[in-house]
Design a protein around this motif. Sequence first.
Motif, short mmCIF file in Angstrom:
data_model
loop_
_atom_site.label_atom_id
_atom_site.label_comp_id
_atom_site.label_asym_id
_atom_site.label_seq_id
_atom_site.Cartn_x
_atom_site.Cartn_y
_atom_site.Cartn_z
N TYR A 91 -105.68 43.03 -97.38
CA TYR A 91 -105.45 43.89 -98.53
C TYR A 91 -103.99 43.75 -98.94
O TYR A 91 -103.11 43.72 -98.08
CB TYR A 91 -105.75 45.34 -98.16
N ARG A 92 -103.75 43.66 -100.22
CA ARG A 92 -102.39 43.62 -100.75
C ARG A 92 -102.33 44.46 -102.03
O ARG A 92 -103.22 44.37 -102.87
CB ARG A 92 -101.97 42.19 -101.09
N GLU A 93 -101.27 45.21 -102.13
CA GLU A 93 -101.05 46.01 -103.34
C GLU A 93 -99.55 46.21 -103.51
O GLU A 93 -98.83 46.45 -102.55
CB GLU A 93 -101.73 47.38 -103.19
N LYS A 94 -99.10 46.11 -104.73
CA LYS A 94 -97.71 46.43 -105.07
C LYS A 94 -97.75 47.73 -105.87
O LYS A 94 -98.52 47.86 -106.82
CB LYS A 94 -97.10 45.29 -105.90
N LEU A 95 -96.94 48.69 -105.47
CA LEU A 95 -96.96 50.00 -106.12
C LEU A 95 -96.06 50.01 -107.35
O LEU A 95 -95.05 50.69 -107.42
CB LEU A 95 -96.52 51.08 -105.11
N ARG A 104 -94.60 47.20 -101.29
CA ARG A 104 -95.88 46.54 -101.08
C ARG A 104 -96.63 47.22 -99.94
O ARG A 104 -96.03 47.67 -98.98
CB ARG A 104 -95.69 45.08 -100.70
N GLU A 131 -99.76 46.13 -97.34
CA GLU A 131 -100.51 44.94 -96.93
C GLU A 131 -101.19 45.20 -95.59
O GLU A 131 -100.62 45.81 -94.69
CB GLU A 131 -99.57 43.75 -96.80
N THR A 190 -101.61 54.96 -103.02
CA THR A 190 -102.33 53.73 -103.33
C THR A 190 -103.23 53.96 -104.53
O THR A 190 -103.78 55.04 -104.70
CB THR A 190 -103.15 53.22 -102.13
N ARG A 191 -103.39 52.93 -105.33
CA ARG A 191 -104.32 53.01 -106.46
C ARG A 191 -105.75 52.70 -106.02
O ARG A 191 -106.69 52.90 -106.77
CB ARG A 191 -103.88 52.06 -107.56
N ASN A 192 -105.91 52.17 -104.81
CA ASN A 192 -107.23 51.77 -104.29
C ASN A 192 -107.44 52.31 -102.88
O ASN A 192 -107.50 51.55 -101.92
CB ASN A 192 -107.32 50.23 -104.26
N LYS A 247 -110.43 50.82 -100.82
CA LYS A 247 -110.22 49.42 -100.42
C LYS A 247 -109.21 49.32 -99.28
O LYS A 247 -109.39 48.52 -98.36
CB LYS A 247 -109.75 48.58 -101.62
N LEU A 248 -108.15 50.12 -99.34
CA LEU A 248 -107.16 50.11 -98.26
C LEU A 248 -107.80 50.61 -96.97
O LEU A 248 -107.63 49.99 -95.91
CB LEU A 248 -105.95 50.97 -98.63
#
Length: 151
Positions: free
Chosen positions: A4-8, A58, A60, A131-133, A136-137
Motif C-alpha cells: 500500500y502506498r499513499e501520499k497525504l 507518505r 506505505e 488516510t483517504r483509503n 485499503k490501508l
Amino acid sequence: MHEYREKLWPSPWVFLATALVIPASLLVLLPISLFAGIVTAIVFYGGIVLVLALTSPRIEVADGILTAGHARISIEQLGEVECFDGAEATAERGPRMDMRAWLLIRGWITSIVRIEITDPNDPAPYWIISTRNPQKLAAAIEGSRRPVSDS
C-alpha cells in the motif's frame, strides 16, 4: 504480498486558500511597483505550493513494515486496526484519544485508522494515521500479517 502506498497531499481547498497570498502581495506592493507585486505574488505562492508538496508525508506498507511519515514499525508489532470516518474519526482524534498515542494527522483528510501497538516496550499504545483509503490501508496491514503459502 500486500503493498500500500499513499501520499497525504493537501486537498484542493488548501491550495485555493493559500492562493490568498497573491492578492495580499499585490495589495502591499502595487503602490510601489506592479512588476514587483506580480513577481512577489508568484514567488510566495510557488514557495507555499512547494512546501506543501515537499512536506506531505507518505504512508506505505511493504516488506512487513508500516511506514508513516518518518516513523517505521514492523507489522509483527501491530495489533487491531480500526477505521474511522466522520464524527467517529473526530472523537478518536479528540476526546477519546490517549495522549500517548503517536499521530500522523492532516486536517484536510477526514478519515483515519487507529492501529494498536502490541510491543510492551513502545510507549505509544496505538498510532492514529490520516488516510483517504482507510479500508485499503487496514487490508494491506492485515494482508501483510498472513504468511504467503507456496502451495
